[in-house]
Write a protein that holds these residues in place. Structure first.
Motif, PDB file in Angstrom:
ATOM      1  N   ALA A 146       6.718  -3.201  -8.449  1.00 21.94           N
ATOM      2  CA  ALA A 146       7.412  -1.765  -9.363  1.00 21.94           C
ATOM      3  C   ALA A 146       6.780  -0.515  -9.419  1.00 21.94           C
ATOM      4  O   ALA A 146       7.806   0.584  -9.656  1.00 21.94           O
ATOM      5  CB  ALA A 146       7.244  -2.979 -10.544  1.00 21.94           C
ATOM      6  N   SER A 147       5.198  -0.635  -9.868  1.00 23.50           N
ATOM      7  CA  SER A 147       4.988   0.650  -9.977  1.00 23.50           C
ATOM      8  C   SER A 147       4.820   1.630  -8.480  1.00 23.50           C
ATOM      9  O   SER A 147       5.721   2.881  -9.266  1.00 23.50           O
ATOM     10  CB  SER A 147       2.987   0.866  -9.948  1.00 23.50           C
ATOM     11  N   PRO A 148       4.594   1.514  -7.561  1.00 21.58           N
ATOM     12  CA  PRO A 148       5.251   2.351  -6.193  1.00 21.58           C
ATOM     13  C   PRO A 148       6.782   2.770  -6.395  1.00 21.58           C
ATOM     14  O   PRO A 148       7.142   4.193  -6.576  1.00 21.58           O
ATOM     15  CB  PRO A 148       4.590   2.180  -5.086  1.00 21.58           C
ATOM     16  N   LEU A 149       8.108   1.955  -6.527  1.00 19.30           N
ATOM     17  CA  LEU A 149       9.285   2.017  -6.830  1.00 19.30           C
ATOM     18  C   LEU A 149       9.448   2.782  -7.554  1.00 19.30           C
ATOM     19  O   LEU A 149      10.192   3.853  -7.880  1.00 19.30           O
ATOM     20  CB  LEU A 149       9.453   0.605  -6.812  1.00 19.30           C
ATOM     21  N   VAL A 166      -7.773   1.934  -6.630  1.00 21.66           N
ATOM     22  CA  VAL A 166      -8.291   2.055  -5.383  1.00 21.66           C
ATOM     23  C   VAL A 166      -7.896   0.669  -4.491  1.00 21.66           C
ATOM     24  O   VAL A 166      -7.155   1.447  -3.045  1.00 21.66           O
ATOM     25  CB  VAL A 166      -9.677   2.585  -4.997  1.00 21.66           C
ATOM     26  N   SER A 167      -7.881  -0.064  -4.470  1.00 17.14           N
ATOM     27  CA  SER A 167      -7.883  -1.211  -3.993  1.00 17.14           C
ATOM     28  C   SER A 167      -6.215  -1.366  -3.351  1.00 17.14           C
ATOM     29  O   SER A 167      -5.612  -2.137  -2.755  1.00 17.14           O
ATOM     30  CB  SER A 167      -8.349  -2.561  -4.187  1.00 17.14           C
ATOM     31  N   ASN A 168      -5.638  -1.054  -4.826  1.00 19.14           N
ATOM     32  CA  ASN A 168      -3.998  -0.900  -4.488  1.00 19.14           C
ATOM     33  C   ASN A 168      -3.057   0.025  -4.076  1.00 19.14           C
ATOM     34  O   ASN A 168      -2.104  -0.037  -3.606  1.00 19.14           O
ATOM     35  CB  ASN A 168      -3.871  -0.514  -5.780  1.00 19.14           C
ATOM     36  N   THR A 169      -4.054   1.423  -3.434  1.00 23.16           N
ATOM     37  CA  THR A 169      -3.396   3.001  -2.992  1.00 23.16           C
ATOM     38  C   THR A 169      -3.044   1.933  -1.678  1.00 23.16           C
ATOM     39  O   THR A 169      -1.868   2.288  -1.587  1.00 23.16           O
ATOM     40  CB  THR A 169      -4.060   3.818  -3.176  1.00 23.16           C
ATOM     41  N   PRO A 170      -3.741   1.323  -1.115  1.00 22.36           N
ATOM     42  CA  PRO A 170      -2.827   0.700  -0.107  1.00 22.36           C
ATOM     43  C   PRO A 170      -1.985   0.414   0.021  1.00 22.36           C
ATOM     44  O   PRO A 170      -0.824   0.236   1.761  1.00 22.36           O
ATOM     45  CB  PRO A 170      -3.946   0.727   1.445  1.00 22.36           C
ATOM     46  N   LYS A 171      -1.503  -0.906  -0.118  1.00 23.03           N
ATOM     47  CA  LYS A 171      -0.458  -1.849  -0.060  1.00 23.03           C
ATOM     48  C   LYS A 171       0.292  -0.820  -1.120  1.00 23.03           C
ATOM     49  O   LYS A 171       1.458  -1.089   0.100  1.00 23.03           O
ATOM     50  CB  LYS A 171      -0.898  -2.377  -1.815  1.00 23.03           C
ATOM     51  N   GLN A 172       0.389  -0.386  -1.842  1.00 22.89           N
ATOM     52  CA  GLN A 172       1.057   0.687  -2.595  1.00 22.89           C
ATOM     53  C   GLN A 172       1.829   1.629  -1.459  1.00 22.89           C
ATOM     54  O   GLN A 172       3.293   2.216  -1.202  1.00 22.89           O
ATOM     55  CB  GLN A 172       1.180   1.158  -3.356  1.00 22.89           C
ATOM     56  N   LEU A 173       0.680   2.371  -0.601  1.00 27.87           N
ATOM     57  CA  LEU A 173       1.555   2.989   0.414  1.00 27.87           C
ATOM     58  C   LEU A 173       2.688   2.644   1.334  1.00 27.87           C
ATOM     59  O   LEU A 173       2.790   3.039   2.318  1.00 27.87           O
ATOM     60  CB  LEU A 173       0.148   3.464   1.453  1.00 27.87           C
ATOM     61  N   VAL A 174       1.520   1.410   1.815  1.00 30.83           N
ATOM     62  CA  VAL A 174       2.844   0.552   3.152  1.00 30.83           C
ATOM     63  C   VAL A 174       4.017   0.205   1.899  1.00 30.83           C
ATOM     64  O   VAL A 174       5.449   0.454   2.500  1.00 30.83           O
ATOM     65  CB  VAL A 174       2.003  -1.030   3.451  1.00 30.83           C
ATOM     66  N   VAL A 175       4.833  -0.263   0.881  1.00 30.28           N
ATOM     67  CA  VAL A 175       5.154  -0.516   0.056  1.00 30.28           C
ATOM     68  C   VAL A 175       6.686   0.618   0.712  1.00 30.28           C
ATOM     69  O   VAL A 175       7.957   0.558  -0.259  1.00 30.28           O
ATOM     70  CB  VAL A 175       5.532  -0.793  -1.166  1.00 30.28           C
ATOM     71  N   LEU A 176       5.801   2.249  -0.205  1.00 32.04           N
ATOM     72  CA  LEU A 176       6.074   3.297   0.052  1.00 32.04           C
ATOM     73  C   LEU A 176       7.162   3.345   1.246  1.00 32.04           C
ATOM     74  O   LEU A 176       7.626   3.735   1.768  1.00 32.04           O
ATOM     75  CB  LEU A 176       5.601   4.575  -0.532  1.00 32.04           C
TER      76      LEU A 176
END
Length: 418
Positions: A146-149, A166-176
């Protein structure tokens, strides 16, 4: 592209001052570049949403002087859009269904990296990333979807948030990347610690904006102080107006090391702001503060007392203890009283006319000469008798404000118990 940032708190109770500092960084960054700052409530979990918490978040930000553009939004308002996008990813093969939930396929090889605007280059091996759940089996999107979306939908250009993300950022980059969206600039600001080197919490003192407001801090001072938690314009300047903070703030000057919340420095800065207020403004702030707390004390008396306390107190809540003697009876400590001095003071002040600071000063200085004592010896029992404390505004001013007959009554009563 114009700058657009967002503040995205969870509705889970009082807004923590560390989070407020991060919100302030977002706001300063956007306002200094003519950009927009959105307020989004991250209620991906319905059980955590509390209407009172949302109201407290908005109230705290407004009091501090942080405004946002447009209406406050809620992540769950876009639940259907999230489900649609998740199913699109399934159809494209970048996500898959797993026991009713939808997961994204994380790459197995290589690394996911980004240039953090504060921490520099960060690289995370993809082998360390699990296939993140995007949508739960009950249809609710997870935070890391939801956040990166929403950042993509809202056109967020910079995500300025705490370094615990910081630990969430790589996951969210993949989502984006899977969504076909351009990633925003990420800037992870340092944590805020107490003096003991641990993350700031209740054990260190006040940690919510409401608590700082209750303690008598003014918003201008708190904003100034929070801006300096992890950021410094030049290593020297400390006291800065709201406009100056907006003009000077930059991510380049934000450090990567944790900052320490120094309550003593905040007290000092708050005192600086209080003393700098024009007398009328100071009195108005003082009256408003006391009224908010249910005080029925005379406005006229509060305004009369304001000039003699402005240079003495560092927080508005100290007024009650410092000048409360003007509004209620006192109980002086008999051990600090001296009947001989109090009787003599009563006689010396009985004939003072007019009852002004200058005439009171003349009478008390003459009393010291007659008693053959230094002022500090004579004034202490008088001060304690009249104000109930060893610490108070100026003695002459205190006597004048209290009034002639009330002052004489307190001297007589104190002499009787000395």
């Amino acid at each position: 592209m114009s700058v657009r940032v967002r503040m995205a708190p969870s509705p889970t109770g009082l807004l923590h001052i560390g989070g407020v500092r991060t919100f302030l960084f977002n706001w300063l960054f956007a306002r200094g570049r003519g950009g927009e700052c959105l307020l989004r409530i991250e209620n991906t979990d319905t059980s955590r949403e509390v209407e009172a918490s949302v109201a407290q978040i908005e109230r705290s930000l407004r009091w501090l002087g942080i405004e946002w553009d447009g209406e406050t939004t809620f992540q769950l308002e876009r639940m259907e859009r999230a489900k649609e996008e998740a199913h699109r990813l399934v159809s494209e093969g970048t996500a898959y269904e797993d026991e009713g939930a939808i997961r994204i396929r994380m790459p197995d090889e290589g690394e996911t990296a980004w240039d953090d605007a504060i921490k520099g280059r960060i690289e995370v091996p993809n082998a360390e990333l699990e296939d993140v759940v995007l949508v739960r089996s009950d249809g609710r999107p997870t935070y890391n979807f939801a956040s990166p979306l929403e950042d993509w939908i809202d056109g967020i250009t910079h995500v300025i948030r705490g370094d615990d993300h910081v630990s969430n950022t790589p996951k969210q980059l993949v989502v984006l990347r899977a969504l076909g969206a351009e990633a925003p600039v990420y800037a992870h600001v340092p944590s805020v610690f107490g003096a003991d080197g641990r993350k700031l919490s209740k054990r260190h003192g006040a940690v919510s904006v409401d608590e700082f407001r209750e303690a008598g801090y003014v918003p201008e001072a708190l904003m100034n102080f929070l801006a300096l938690l992890g950021w410094a314009p030049d290593g020297e300047t400390t006291v800065m107006s709201r406009d100056e903070l907006v003009a000077r703030f930059s991510l380049e000057r934000v450090g990567s090391s944790p900052s320490t919340f120094d309550y003593a420095k905040l007290d000092w800065m708050n005192g600086m702001y209080l003393r700098a207020f024009p007398p009328e403004e100071y009195a108005s702030r003082l009256v408003a503060y006391l009224r908010e707390r249910g005080s029925a004390w005379s406005t006229e008396r509060i305004e009369a007392a304001a000039p003699i306390v402005q240079e003495k107190i560092g927080r508005l809540d100290e007024f009650v203890g410092f000048a409360g003697f003007l509004f209620h009876d006192v109980e002086p400590d008999p051990a600090l009283l001296d009947a001989r001095i109090l009787d003599a003071a009563g006689a010396a002040l009985a004939t003072v006319e007019p009852w002004t600071v200058s005439e009171i000063e003349v009478a008390l200085k003459r009393l010291c000469e007659e008693l053959g004592e230094k002022p500090r010896t004579v004034y202490l029992p008088i001060r304690v008798a009249v104000t109930g404390s060893r610490v108070s505004p100026g003695l002459y001013e205190s006597l004048e404000l209290l009034g002639h007959e009330p002052s004489l009554e307190r001297l007589r009563a104190a002499a009787a118990v000395a």
